[in-house]
Design a protein around this motif. Structure first.
Motif, PDB file in Angstrom:
ATOM      1  N   VAL A 136     -49.416 -30.491  25.718  1.00 48.63           N
ATOM      2  CA  VAL A 136     -48.697 -29.426  25.027  1.00 48.63           C
ATOM      3  C   VAL A 136     -47.838 -30.058  23.934  1.00 48.63           C
ATOM      4  O   VAL A 136     -48.013 -29.799  22.752  1.00 48.63           O
ATOM      5  CB  VAL A 136     -47.821 -28.584  25.973  1.00 48.63           C
ATOM      6  CG1 VAL A 136     -47.097 -27.489  25.189  1.00 48.63           C
ATOM      7  CG2 VAL A 136     -48.678 -27.950  27.066  1.00 48.63           C
ATOM      8  N   GLY A 153     -43.939 -36.611  25.189  1.00 54.01           N
ATOM      9  CA  GLY A 153     -43.287 -37.015  26.430  1.00 54.01           C
ATOM     10  C   GLY A 153     -42.313 -36.001  27.001  1.00 54.01           C
ATOM     11  O   GLY A 153     -41.529 -36.334  27.877  1.00 54.01           O
ATOM     12  N   MET A 154     -42.349 -34.760  26.528  1.00 57.26           N
ATOM     13  CA  MET A 154     -41.332 -33.806  26.943  1.00 57.26           C
ATOM     14  C   MET A 154     -41.804 -32.724  27.904  1.00 57.26           C
ATOM     15  O   MET A 154     -41.009 -31.890  28.312  1.00 57.26           O
ATOM     16  CB  MET A 154     -40.706 -33.149  25.713  1.00 57.26           C
ATOM     17  CG  MET A 154     -39.765 -34.107  25.001  1.00 57.26           C
ATOM     18  SD  MET A 154     -39.285 -33.546  23.391  1.00 57.26           S
ATOM     19  CE  MET A 154     -38.563 -31.972  23.782  1.00 57.26           C
ATOM     20  N   CYS A 155     -43.093 -32.716  28.258  1.00 64.15           N
ATOM     21  CA  CYS A 155     -43.537 -31.619  29.125  1.00 64.15           C
ATOM     22  C   CYS A 155     -44.249 -32.089  30.389  1.00 64.15           C
ATOM     23  O   CYS A 155     -44.217 -31.408  31.400  1.00 64.15           O
ATOM     24  CB  CYS A 155     -44.407 -30.645  28.342  1.00 64.15           C
ATOM     25  SG  CYS A 155     -46.055 -31.258  27.964  1.00 64.15           S
ATOM     26  N   GLY A 156     -44.918 -33.206  30.330  1.00 60.15           N
ATOM     27  CA  GLY A 156     -45.619 -33.677  31.524  1.00 60.15           C
ATOM     28  C   GLY A 156     -46.967 -33.024  31.753  1.00 60.15           C
ATOM     29  O   GLY A 156     -47.597 -33.253  32.787  1.00 60.15           O
ATOM     30  N   ALA A 157     -47.446 -32.233  30.812  1.00 61.38           N
ATOM     31  CA  ALA A 157     -48.763 -31.604  30.960  1.00 61.38           C
ATOM     32  C   ALA A 157     -49.862 -32.661  31.060  1.00 61.38           C
ATOM     33  O   ALA A 157     -50.874 -32.455  31.699  1.00 61.38           O
ATOM     34  CB  ALA A 157     -49.048 -30.689  29.775  1.00 61.38           C
ATOM     35  N   ARG A 195     -49.805 -35.585  32.480  1.00 66.61           N
ATOM     36  CA  ARG A 195     -49.561 -36.658  33.443  1.00 66.61           C
ATOM     37  C   ARG A 195     -50.810 -36.990  34.255  1.00 66.61           C
ATOM     38  O   ARG A 195     -51.664 -36.136  34.482  1.00 66.61           O
ATOM     39  CB  ARG A 195     -48.363 -36.340  34.332  1.00 66.61           C
ATOM     40  CG  ARG A 195     -48.526 -35.208  35.297  1.00 66.61           C
ATOM     41  CD  ARG A 195     -47.156 -34.830  35.864  1.00 66.61           C
ATOM     42  NE  ARG A 195     -47.280 -33.920  36.987  1.00 66.61           N
ATOM     43  CZ  ARG A 195     -47.465 -32.609  36.847  1.00 66.61           C
ATOM     44  NH1 ARG A 195     -47.566 -32.070  35.652  1.00 66.61           N
ATOM     45  NH2 ARG A 195     -47.572 -31.844  37.922  1.00 66.61           N
ATOM     46  N   PHE A 204     -47.429 -40.543  31.727  1.00 66.09           N
ATOM     47  CA  PHE A 204     -47.693 -39.502  30.748  1.00 66.09           C
ATOM     48  C   PHE A 204     -48.669 -40.078  29.714  1.00 66.09           C
ATOM     49  O   PHE A 204     -48.353 -41.065  29.056  1.00 66.09           O
ATOM     50  CB  PHE A 204     -46.397 -39.079  30.036  1.00 66.09           C
ATOM     51  CG  PHE A 204     -45.462 -38.260  30.895  1.00 66.09           C
ATOM     52  CD1 PHE A 204     -45.750 -37.988  32.224  1.00 66.09           C
ATOM     53  CD2 PHE A 204     -44.297 -37.727  30.350  1.00 66.09           C
ATOM     54  CE1 PHE A 204     -44.880 -37.240  33.010  1.00 66.09           C
ATOM     55  CE2 PHE A 204     -43.423 -36.975  31.123  1.00 66.09           C
ATOM     56  CZ  PHE A 204     -43.716 -36.729  32.456  1.00 66.09           C
ATOM     57  N   GLY A 230     -34.926 -34.429  26.976  1.00 64.16           N
ATOM     58  CA  GLY A 230     -36.045 -33.536  27.289  1.00 64.16           C
ATOM     59  C   GLY A 230     -37.130 -34.085  28.181  1.00 64.16           C
ATOM     60  O   GLY A 230     -38.145 -33.442  28.394  1.00 64.16           O
ATOM     61  N   LEU A 231     -36.931 -35.274  28.721  1.00 69.79           N
ATOM     62  CA  LEU A 231     -37.986 -35.876  29.537  1.00 69.79           C
ATOM     63  C   LEU A 231     -37.937 -35.304  30.950  1.00 69.79           C
ATOM     64  O   LEU A 231     -36.957 -35.496  31.660  1.00 69.79           O
ATOM     65  CB  LEU A 231     -37.743 -37.387  29.595  1.00 69.79           C
ATOM     66  CG  LEU A 231     -38.959 -38.268  29.737  1.00 69.79           C
ATOM     67  CD1 LEU A 231     -39.687 -38.379  28.408  1.00 69.79           C
ATOM     68  CD2 LEU A 231     -38.536 -39.659  30.193  1.00 69.79           C
ATOM     69  N   PRO A 232     -38.981 -34.600  31.390  1.00 69.24           N
ATOM     70  CA  PRO A 232     -38.900 -33.955  32.708  1.00 69.24           C
ATOM     71  C   PRO A 232     -38.958 -34.972  33.852  1.00 69.24           C
ATOM     72  O   PRO A 232     -39.705 -35.936  33.793  1.00 69.24           O
ATOM     73  CB  PRO A 232     -40.135 -33.056  32.737  1.00 69.24           C
ATOM     74  CG  PRO A 232     -41.094 -33.686  31.796  1.00 69.24           C
ATOM     75  CD  PRO A 232     -40.270 -34.352  30.731  1.00 69.24           C
ATOM     76  N   PHE A 258     -39.831 -35.805  37.802  1.00 67.45           N
ATOM     77  CA  PHE A 258     -40.624 -35.328  38.925  1.00 67.45           C
ATOM     78  C   PHE A 258     -40.085 -35.977  40.184  1.00 67.45           C
ATOM     79  O   PHE A 258     -39.288 -36.911  40.130  1.00 67.45           O
ATOM     80  CB  PHE A 258     -42.104 -35.677  38.718  1.00 67.45           C
ATOM     81  CG  PHE A 258     -42.778 -34.803  37.694  1.00 67.45           C
ATOM     82  CD1 PHE A 258     -43.314 -33.578  38.050  1.00 67.45           C
ATOM     83  CD2 PHE A 258     -42.845 -35.188  36.360  1.00 67.45           C
ATOM     84  CE1 PHE A 258     -43.915 -32.755  37.109  1.00 67.45           C
ATOM     85  CE2 PHE A 258     -43.445 -34.374  35.407  1.00 67.45           C
ATOM     86  CZ  PHE A 258     -43.979 -33.161  35.783  1.00 67.45           C
ATOM     87  N   TYR A 315     -46.267 -27.541  37.557  1.00 71.91           N
ATOM     88  CA  TYR A 315     -45.735 -27.735  36.218  1.00 71.91           C
ATOM     89  C   TYR A 315     -44.337 -28.342  36.288  1.00 71.91           C
ATOM     90  O   TYR A 315     -43.608 -28.082  37.232  1.00 71.91           O
ATOM     91  CB  TYR A 315     -45.545 -26.397  35.507  1.00 71.91           C
ATOM     92  CG  TYR A 315     -46.762 -25.580  35.213  1.00 71.91           C
ATOM     93  CD1 TYR A 315     -47.248 -25.497  33.912  1.00 71.91           C
ATOM     94  CD2 TYR A 315     -47.395 -24.839  36.192  1.00 71.91           C
ATOM     95  CE1 TYR A 315     -48.343 -24.709  33.604  1.00 71.91           C
ATOM     96  CE2 TYR A 315     -48.501 -24.048  35.893  1.00 71.91           C
ATOM     97  CZ  TYR A 315     -48.967 -23.979  34.598  1.00 71.91           C
ATOM     98  OH  TYR A 315     -50.043 -23.204  34.296  1.00 71.91           O
ATOM     99  N   SER A 316     -43.963 -29.054  35.250  1.00 68.85           N
ATOM    100  CA  SER A 316     -42.537 -29.298  35.064  1.00 68.85           C
ATOM    101  C   SER A 316     -41.984 -28.000  34.478  1.00 68.85           C
ATOM    102  O   SER A 316     -42.720 -27.238  33.832  1.00 68.85           O
ATOM    103  CB  SER A 316     -42.293 -30.436  34.075  1.00 68.85           C
ATOM    104  OG  SER A 316     -42.554 -30.000  32.745  1.00 68.85           O
ATOM    105  N   ASN A 339     -40.098 -27.783  32.024  1.00 69.93           N
ATOM    106  CA  ASN A 339     -40.230 -27.922  30.572  1.00 69.93           C
ATOM    107  C   ASN A 339     -41.593 -27.450  30.079  1.00 69.93           C
ATOM    108  O   ASN A 339     -41.683 -26.744  29.083  1.00 69.93           O
ATOM    109  CB  ASN A 339     -40.041 -29.386  30.166  1.00 69.93           C
ATOM    110  CG  ASN A 339     -38.644 -29.646  29.662  1.00 69.93           C
ATOM    111  OD1 ASN A 339     -37.763 -28.802  29.805  1.00 69.93           O
ATOM    112  ND2 ASN A 339     -38.444 -30.796  29.063  1.00 69.93           N
ATOM    113  N   GLU A 340     -42.636 -27.861  30.775  1.00 68.89           N
ATOM    114  CA  GLU A 340     -43.972 -27.431  30.340  1.00 68.89           C
ATOM    115  C   GLU A 340     -44.123 -25.922  30.501  1.00 68.89           C
ATOM    116  O   GLU A 340     -44.577 -25.232  29.598  1.00 68.89           O
ATOM    117  CB  GLU A 340     -45.075 -28.139  31.137  1.00 68.89           C
ATOM    118  CG  GLU A 340     -46.455 -27.656  30.688  1.00 68.89           C
ATOM    119  CD  GLU A 340     -47.626 -28.141  31.532  1.00 68.89           C
ATOM    120  OE1 GLU A 340     -47.440 -28.997  32.401  1.00 68.89           O
ATOM    121  OE2 GLU A 340     -48.744 -27.631  31.303  1.00 68.89           O
ATOM    122  N   ASN A 359     -35.218 -38.885  26.236  1.00 73.30           N
ATOM    123  CA  ASN A 359     -36.489 -39.403  25.753  1.00 73.30           C
ATOM    124  C   ASN A 359     -36.268 -40.778  25.135  1.00 73.30           C
ATOM    125  O   ASN A 359     -35.427 -40.935  24.262  1.00 73.30           O
ATOM    126  CB  ASN A 359     -37.053 -38.436  24.710  1.00 73.30           C
ATOM    127  CG  ASN A 359     -38.505 -38.720  24.393  1.00 73.30           C
ATOM    128  OD1 ASN A 359     -38.947 -39.869  24.412  1.00 73.30           O
ATOM    129  ND2 ASN A 359     -39.248 -37.670  24.125  1.00 73.30           N
TER     130      ASN A 359
END
Ligand SMILES: Cc1cc2nc3c(=O)[nH]c(=O)nc-3n(C[C@H](O)[C@H](O)[C@H](O)COP(=O)(O)OP(=O)(O)OC[C@H]3O[C@@H](n4cnc5c(N)ncnc54)[C@H](O)[C@@H]3O)c2cc1C
Ligand code: SF4
Ligand code: FES
Lengths: 279, 466
Positions: free
Chosen positions: A216, A220-224, A226, A235, B240-242, B244, B256-257, B259-260, B400
C-alpha cells in the motif's frame, strides 16, 4: 503528475512505458521499485524500475496487463499522465565481483534482470542469464539480454522457442554439467522464485530473489508487504525487496498475494463493463 | 443566574444510525447552545485551563468572546496559539488537558472547552468556504528557502508560521496526499477530510508550497536539499512504523496493522470499493488489539464497513485505556465488545492462509510500571480460543528510520526518535525536528506546538541568532 514519453507493446499483454520522473531517475539503482497510482481513484501498486536514464530524467517500467490497474495503465498513451509515482523505493540490489553469476528472469521479471545483468557484467562477473517465457509470442528483450550476458539461455513453457520447460529445468542442467556458480539472482513470479530456491538450496548456492509482495504505502508505514524471512517478519518495501531465497517463506508469500483475489476480480469485471459501455 | 453544573450536551448521530455510516458523529453546537455553555465559564483569574493547554490558548478570553457573540474576536484569540482549531477541537484529549484542570470540574462538569473551540473554528471554516478569507499579515519576503519534511500537524504548522515570516517554504510529503495522520489515520467520522483539505487550501494561500510523492531519504536526501539552496530543514515525519506482537500466525491473511487498515479506508477510500480501486476485507467477526485512539478508530471503522461483530481485545482494564474518553464511550455505545484483561498469544489459520481463530490468554494487573499503569500479567492456564476472521493490530507505532538512516550525523534516541536540543535543533546544523518523530506517538496538539516552536527557532537560526 508524471508524463508518459514512450509506450511500446513488447509482447502480448506486456507493455513498456517510459515516464518523465527526473528525481527518481537521478537516484534509481537496479533492484529498486516505484509505487504508482494511475488516477484519483486508483490503488497504489509497486512496479520494478526496469531501467532509468539519469540524463533524460526518465524511468522505464514493464508490466503485464493482468487486473484492473495494470489494464487501466495499459490504456494510457504517450502524452498522457500518471497521477503519482513514488520512488525509488527499497534497497538497491547488492552487487559485487563474485565470479560466475546466474541471473534468472521470468515473464516481466526479465525487465529488471536486464539492468542487473548489465551491472554485474560491468563489475567483471561472468554472467549467465536464463530467461523464461510462456511461449515464443511472449519473447522480448532477447537482444538486450544477450548483450548484457556472457551466455544467454532461453526457455519457453511449451517449447516453441529455446528449451522446453521452466527456467529451473535449464538451471538444473547447468548445475548438473558442473558449472561453477557463485551466486544466483532470480526475479519473476513467486512460484518461479520458489522453484529456484528449492533447487539451489540443496546445492548451497547463494540465491537472491526480489519479492513482489502486495503493497500500500511502499515506505514502511503499513505492513501490507510483510513476509517471514528466516523466521522473522520483514517488510518487503523497507527491508527488501531482495532477500536470501533460502530463508523466504514462499508459501506465506503466495497466500498473501492471493488475499484480494475475489476483490480483484470484481474490480476488473466492473472496469471491463465500463470500458465496453464507453466504446 | 445560578451555576449550571451540567455542560450543554452536543447533539450526535444516534449509535444505531451512525455505526453504519462514515458521517461525523458529534454534530456541533448551535449558537444558543454555545452561548449557554460559554456562560458556564467562571473567567477564573488563575485560569488553570490555559496552563493545562499544551499550546496555552487564552481559553477564558475566547470563551468570553463567544458569550458576547463576537466570533471574529474569538477566532483571532485562538489563532494566536493554535492554527488548526477545527481539528484540535475535535481530536484533542481535552479531558486530560484543559478540561482536566477546569475549576468548574470541582462542582460539576468542566466547561466543554473543546466543543466551544470547535464551534468557533467551524464558524470560521463556513466563512472560508464562502470565500471570505482573512489572511494573516505576512512579513516581506526574506528570499530564503526552508524545506519541511512531512505534512502532518507538525510540518503544516511549522510551514505556516515560516510562510508568515516571509520565508519560501516547501513541504515534501511521501504520500500522494498531505495531512499526515489527519488524512490517512483519523477516520472521516471523527475528522471530516474536507476540514483537512480546507486547512491545506488556507496554507497554500499563505504561500506554503506542497510537493507530494517525495520520500525524503529515497527520492531526495537532506544533503540534496541543502545543495538545492534550502537554508534550513524541518523534519516532521511522524512515528508511522506499525508495531506487531511477533506472535505465531501474525502474518496470516486478513491480519492488518491499524495503519494499513485505516490507510486503505481513509486515504485510499476503500470503503467506496469498487468505485475506488483499493479493496478491503469486511470481517464477520473482527478482533482489534489495543486500547488507544487508534484501536477505537479501527474498531469503529470495521463496524462501519459492515462487520458483523467487533471485539476490542486489551490487556489491561478499561481504566488504563489510553484512548480519549469520548472515543471509548462512542465505541461502547456502538456495540463494540470490550474483552479486557485479555491478550492474544497466537493466531490460527485455515487451509488458504486466512486467519480463523485467535488464541488468547487472560491477564491480571500487577505492580505499576514505568508509565505509572499497572503491569498486566498472564494468568496461567487461562488460554481460550476465539473464532474470528479478521484481526487489526493497534498496539502502537515507532519512528520510521528512513530519514535518520540516510542523514549523516543525525543523532537518534532510544526508540529511534530523533534527538533535539531545547530549540528543537538536531545534531545536524540547520536541521530541526518536532512532533511524533521526536516524542514518539503523541498528540496532534503537541506536534503542532512543536512545529511552531521549531519555526521560531529556524527564524532565529536564519537571522544568525542561534
Ligand atoms: C488512527 C490515529 C488516531 C489518532 N487520534 C488522535 C486523537 O484523537 N487526538 C490526538 O491528539 N492525536 C491522535 N493521534 C496522534 C496524532 O495524529 C499524531 O500524534 C500527530 O499526527 C503527529 O503529527 P506529526 O506531524 O508529528 O506526524 P504525522 O501526522 O505522522 O505526519 C508525518 C507525515 O510525514 C510523512 N513522511 C514520513 N516520512 C517521510 C519522508 N521520509 N519523506 C517525506 N514525508 C514523510 C508521512 O507520510 C506523514 O504524512 C492519532 C493517531 C492515529 C494514527
Ligand atoms: S478553568 Fe474552566 S471555568 Fe476557569 S476560566 Fe478556564 S474554562 Fe473557564
Ligand atoms: S508497503 Fe507499506 S510497509 Fe511495505
Amino acid at each position: 503528475m508524471f508524463k508518459i514519453l514512450k509506450k511500446e507493446a513488447l509482447a502480448p499483454k506486456t507493455i513498456l512505458m517510459e515516464t518523465y520522473a527526473p528525481l527518481i531517475a537521478k537516484k534509481a539503482e537496479p533492484g529498486q521499485f516505484i509505487v504508482i497510482r494511475v488516477n484519483e481513484k486508483g490503488e497504489r501498486i509497486p512496479l520494478t524500475i526496469a531501467d532509468f536514464d539519469r540524463e533524460q530524467g526518465t524511468i522505464t517500467m514493464v508490466f503485464q496487463e493482468i487486473g484492473k490497474t495494470t489494464n487501466l495503465l495499459g490504456t494510457k498513451n504517450v502524452g498522457e499522465y500518471i497521477s503519482d509515482i513514488l520512488g525509488p523505493l527499497g534497497n538497491p540490489t547488492e552487487t559485487d565481483r563474485y565470479g560466475t553469476v546466474v541471473t534468472i528472469g521470468g515473464g516481466v521479471g526479465i525487465a529488471p534482470v536486464y539492468p542487473l545483468s548489465r551491472k554485474l557484467k560491468s563489475l567483471g562477473n561472468k554472467v549467465i542469464s536464463i530467461i523464461g517465457y510462456r511461449s515464443k509470442d511472449f519473447v522480448f528483450w532477447e537482444e538486450r539480454m544477450r548483450s548484457s550476458s556472457d551466455e544467454l539461455l532461453i526457455a519457453t513453457n511449451d517449447g516453441s522457442y529455446g528449451a522446453k520447460g521452466f527456467v529451473t529445468d535449464v538451471l538444473k542442467n547447468l548445475i548438473d554439467k558442473d558449472t561453477h556458480i557463485d551466486r544466483i539472482y532470480a526475479i519473476g513470479p513467486a512460484i518461479m522464485m520458489k522453484a529456484v530456491a528449492d533447487l539451489t538450496r540443496g546445492y548451497k548456492i547463494k540465491t537472491i530473489v526480489s519479492l513482489n509482495s502486495l503493497m500500500v504505502c511502499g515506505m514502511g508505514m503499513c505492513g501490507a508487504c510483510r513476509i517471514t524471512v528466516g523466521g522473522e517478519t520483514k517488510f518487503t518495501c523497507a527491508d527488501g525487496p531482495d532477500f536470501d531465497a533460502h530463508l523466504v517463506n514462499f508459501d506465506e508469500l503466495m497466500k498473501r498475494l492471493n488475499t484480494y483475489k475475489e476483490e480483484e476480480k470484481i474490480s476488473f469485471e466492473k472496469w471491463k463493463e465500463e470500458v465496453s459501455y464507453g466504446a | 443566574m445560578g451555576l449550571k453544573k451540567e455542560s450543554v450536551p452536543m447533539r450526535e448521530q444516534p449509535p444505531k444510525v451512525r455505526k453504519r455510516n462514515f458521517l461525523e458523529v458529534p454534530l456541533g453546537y448551535s449558537k444558543e447552545e454555545a452561548i449557554l455553555e460559554a456562560q458556564r465559564c467562571l473567567q477564573c483569574p488563575t485560569h488553570p485551563c490555559i496552563d493545562g493547554c499544551p499550546v496555552h490558548i487564552n481559553i477564558p478570553g475566547f470563551i468570553k468572546a463567544i458569550k458576547e457573540d463576537n466570533l471574529q474576536k474569538a477566532i483571532d484569540i485562538i489563532h494566536e496559539s493554535n492554527l488548526l482549531p477545527a481539528i484540535t477541537g475535535r481530536v484533542c484529549p481535552q479531558e486530560d488537558q484543559c478540561q482536566a484542570v477546569c475549576i468548574m470540574g470541582n462542582v460539576g462538569d468542566p466547561v466543554s472547552i473543546g466543543r466551544l473551540e470547535r464551534y468557533v473554528a467551524d464558524w470560521e471554516l463556513e466563512k472560508r468556504k464562502k470565500g471570505e478569507v482573512s489572511l494573516p499579515k505576512k512579513m516581506p519576503p526574506k528570499n530564503k528557502k526552508v524545506a519541511i519534511i512531512g505534512s502532518g500537524p507538525a510540518g503544516l504548522s511549522c510551514a505556516a508560521d515560516l510562510a508568515k515570516m516571509g520565508y519560501d517554504v516547501i513541504i515534501f510529503e511521501g504520500f500522494h496526499k498531505t495531512g499526515g495522520v489527519l488524512t490517512y489515520g483519523i477516520p472521516e467520522f471523527r475528522l471530516p477530510k474536507w476540514i483537512v483539505e480546507e486547512e491545506e487550501k488556507f496554507f497554500k494561500q499563505l504561500g506554503v508550497k506542497f510537493q507530494t510523492d517525495v520520500l525524503v531519504g529515497r527520492t531526495l536526501t537532506i544533503q540534496d536539499l541543502f545543495e538545492q539552496k534550502f537554508e534550513a530543514v524541518f523534519i516532521g515525519v511522524g512515528a508511522g512504523l506499525p508495531r506487531f506482537m511477533h506472535i505465531p500466525g501474525e502474518n496470516l491473511d486478513n491480519i492488518y496493522s491499524a495503519n494499513e487498515f485505516l490507510t486503505r479506508v481513509n486515504l485510499m477510500k476503500a470503503y467506496k470499493f469498487p468505485e475506488y480501486d483499493t479493496p478491503i476485507k469486511v470481517g464477520k467477526r473482527v478482533a482489534v488489539i489495543g486500547g488507544g485512539n487508534v484501536a477505537m478508530d479501527a474498531a469503529r471503522t470495521a463496524l462501519r464497513l459492515g462487520a458483523g461483530h467487533v471485539y476490542l481485545i486489551y490487556r489491561r482494564s478499561r481504566k488504563e485505556m489510553p484512548a480519549r474518553e469520548e472515543e471509548i464511550e462512542h465505541a461502547e455505545q456502538e456495540g463494540i465488545e470490550f474483552m479486557l484483561l485479555t491478550n492474544p498469544i497466537r493466531y490460527i489459520g485455515d487451509e488458504n492462509g486466512f486467519v480463523k481463530q485467535a488464541e488468547c490468554i487472560k491477564m491480571r494487573l500487577g505492580e505499576e510500571d514505568a508509565s505509572g499503569r499497572r503491569r498486566p500479567i498472564p494468568i496461567e492456564d487461562s488460554e481460550f480460543k476465539l473464532d474470528i476472521d479478521q484481526v487489526i493490530v493497534a498496539i502502537g507505532t515507532t519512528p520510521n528510520p528512513i530519514v535518520p538512516k540516510t542523514t549523516e550525523g543525525l543523532k537518534t534516541g532510544k526508540h529511534g526518535t530523533i534527538w533535539v536540543d531545547e530549540n528543537l535543533q538536531t545534531s545536524v546544523k540547520g536541521v530541526f525536528a518536532g512532533g511524533d518523530i521526536v516524542t514518539g506517538a503523541a498528540t496532534v496538539i503537541t506536534a503542532m506546538g512543536a512545529g511552531r516552536k521549531a519555526a521560531a527557532s529556524i527564524d532565529k537560526y536564519l537571522r544568525g541568532e542561534l
